[in-house]
Design a protein around this motif. Structure first.
Motif, short mmCIF file in Angstrom:
data_model
loop_
_atom_site.label_atom_id
_atom_site.label_comp_id
_atom_site.label_asym_id
_atom_site.label_seq_id
_atom_site.Cartn_x
_atom_site.Cartn_y
_atom_site.Cartn_z
N LYS A 91 0.82 -1.21 0.00
CA LYS A 91 0.00 0.00 0.00
C LYS A 91 0.85 1.26 0.00
O LYS A 91 0.53 2.24 -0.68
CB LYS A 91 -0.93 -0.01 1.22
CG LYS A 91 -1.83 1.22 1.33
CD LYS A 91 -2.75 1.13 2.52
CE LYS A 91 -3.62 2.38 2.62
NZ LYS A 91 -4.54 2.32 3.76
N TYR A 92 1.93 1.26 0.76
CA TYR A 92 2.77 2.46 0.89
C TYR A 92 4.06 2.35 0.06
O TYR A 92 5.07 2.92 0.41
CB TYR A 92 3.09 2.71 2.36
CG TYR A 92 1.87 3.06 3.17
CD1 TYR A 92 1.34 4.34 3.13
CD2 TYR A 92 1.23 2.10 3.94
CE1 TYR A 92 0.21 4.67 3.86
CE2 TYR A 92 0.09 2.42 4.68
CZ TYR A 92 -0.41 3.71 4.62
OH TYR A 92 -1.54 4.03 5.35
N ARG A 93 3.97 1.62 -1.03
CA ARG A 93 5.13 1.49 -1.92
C ARG A 93 5.33 2.79 -2.73
O ARG A 93 4.40 3.60 -2.87
CB ARG A 93 4.92 0.33 -2.89
CG ARG A 93 3.85 0.59 -3.95
CD ARG A 93 3.45 -0.67 -4.67
NE ARG A 93 2.50 -0.41 -5.75
CZ ARG A 93 1.20 -0.22 -5.58
NH1 ARG A 93 0.68 -0.24 -4.35
NH2 ARG A 93 0.42 0.00 -6.62
N GLN A 139 3.03 8.63 2.65
CA GLN A 139 3.46 8.70 4.04
C GLN A 139 2.47 7.94 4.92
O GLN A 139 1.27 8.24 4.91
CB GLN A 139 3.57 10.16 4.49
CG GLN A 139 4.58 10.97 3.71
CD GLN A 139 6.00 10.43 3.84
OE1 GLN A 139 6.45 10.08 4.94
NE2 GLN A 139 6.72 10.36 2.73
N GLN A 140 2.97 6.97 5.64
CA GLN A 140 2.10 6.16 6.51
C GLN A 140 1.84 6.90 7.82
O GLN A 140 2.76 7.29 8.52
CB GLN A 140 2.77 4.82 6.79
CG GLN A 140 1.94 3.87 7.65
CD GLN A 140 2.57 2.50 7.74
OE1 GLN A 140 3.28 2.06 6.84
NE2 GLN A 140 2.33 1.82 8.85
N TYR A 171 -4.23 5.47 -0.11
CA TYR A 171 -3.21 6.16 0.68
C TYR A 171 -3.47 7.66 0.77
O TYR A 171 -2.84 8.37 1.52
CB TYR A 171 -1.82 5.90 0.10
CG TYR A 171 -1.59 6.48 -1.28
CD1 TYR A 171 -1.10 7.77 -1.43
CD2 TYR A 171 -1.86 5.74 -2.41
CE1 TYR A 171 -0.89 8.30 -2.69
CE2 TYR A 171 -1.65 6.27 -3.67
CZ TYR A 171 -1.17 7.54 -3.81
OH TYR A 171 -0.97 8.07 -5.05
N PHE A 172 -4.43 8.16 -0.02
CA PHE A 172 -4.82 9.57 0.10
C PHE A 172 -6.35 9.62 0.20
O PHE A 172 -7.05 8.93 -0.54
CB PHE A 172 -4.34 10.38 -1.11
CG PHE A 172 -4.96 9.94 -2.41
CD1 PHE A 172 -6.12 10.53 -2.89
CD2 PHE A 172 -4.38 8.92 -3.14
CE1 PHE A 172 -6.68 10.11 -4.08
CE2 PHE A 172 -4.94 8.49 -4.33
CZ PHE A 172 -6.10 9.09 -4.80
#
Length: 318
Positions: free
Chosen positions: A163-165, A183-184, A194-195
């Motif tokens: 997911k945060y790649r 950014q996690q 992620y946004f």
């Protein structure tokens, strides 16, 4: 309506009005998508109207209501029972990594789909193998926690890496690509992109649910899992709620009925009280039955169980 609610001069019999409307919904009304209303929907509509009228001081005698207003009988349809093999096939066929981890979460925790959509990263306590469920998004409006299997924790860590790649996006030909590194944050919803707009969390949760339902429909189509009624094709034989029934049944069949009620968030017995340590020990006994893909763990548990049985048989012979 104004005369009925304000001047109180409405002369039509309220029971006749509700009975006629119920007959209309049953025999004539067709929804915009071309389907007849189910009996439980009609019953809920009539009860809502009844509550609305009583709120405005229009008295409705319960006995007269039962005698004069005929409500359709609700037909309880058979619910498809899931097996571990079914869940393993669904997990392997999931069309996206997000759907796969979502279905896995439901099959381990027995949470309602809406509860799972509201889970944040900060709600996970991986050290103690549990996740916190916020009461604001539960049916009973009560906070609780549930345990996680080792298999799911491993899958979760892999999903977070995905997911945060780092992403590279090409917006226009001939221009430099844009590199995006998400950014996690602890407040991130696990199953959201992620946004997203964190100021309207309820709207985001609804979007997550609707998106996952569409993806789940595609997965069931790939597996050729039919509908409950192939003529209407409105409800699948397997839904997100099927995993909740699976978890409850598995734990109950192992002899932990009271624990199963606590685990899925039901009130259960007011006398059932166990410490967190005792609950975790119970869960470790149940964990192999909620493990679907980790064959090594299952084989190790099976070998351990076989050795214990052989040891008991040896003692009995002696």
């Amino acid at each position: 309506i104004d005369e009925f609610l304000i001047s109180k001069k409405f002369k039509i019999d309220v029971y006749e009005l509700l009975s006629s409307y119920g007959f209309y919904l049953t025999s004539e009304y067709v929804s915009p998508d071309g389907f007849k209303l189910s009996n439980i929907t009609i019953k809920n509509i009539l009860n809502t109207i009844r509550n609305f009228l009583e709120y405005h001081d229009i008295e409705i005698n319960p006995r007269k209501y039962r005698l004069k207003v005929r409500q359709p009988k609700v037909i309880r349809q058979h619910k498809e029972a899931l097996t571990k093999e079914d869940i393993a096939k669904i997990l392997q066929a999931c069309v996206t990594p997000k759907l796969r981890i979502f279905v896995h979460f439901l099959a381990v925790t027995g949470c309602r789909a809406s509860e799972a959509c509201a889970v944040r990263l900060m709600d996970f306590d991986l050290k103690n193998s549990k996740v916190f469920i916020r009461g604001a998004y539960t049916k009973t409006r009560s906070d609780r926690y549930v345990f996680l299997t080792s298999e799911f924790i491993d899958q979760l860590l892999e999903y977070l890496k995905y997911k945060y790649r780092k992403r590279v996006r090409y917006y226009e030909p001939g221009k430099e690509p844009t590199v995006i590194i998400p950014q996690q944050k602890d407040t991130d919803l696990l199953f959201a992109s992620y946004f997203y707009n964190a100021q309207n969390e309820n709207q985001v949760i609804d979007y997550i649910y609707n998106n996952l339902v569409l993806q789940f429909e595609k997965t069931l189509d790939l597996l050729k899992i039919p509908f409950e009624n192939n003529s209407t094709k409105r409800r699948r034989k397997i839904t997100f709620h099927s995993f909740r029934r699976f978890v409850k049944s598995v734990i109950s069949d192992l002899g932990y009925s009271d624990f199963s009620e606590w685990y899925i968030g039901h009130l259960g017995s007011t006398y059932y009280r166990r410490s967190d340590k005792d609950k975790f020990e119970l869960f470790k006994k149940i964990e192999p039955y909620l493990t679907f893909l980790d064959q090594r763990l299952l084989e190790a548990k099976q070998q351990d169980l076989t050795s214990k049985i052989e040891s008991i048989e040896k003692e009995n012979r002696e």
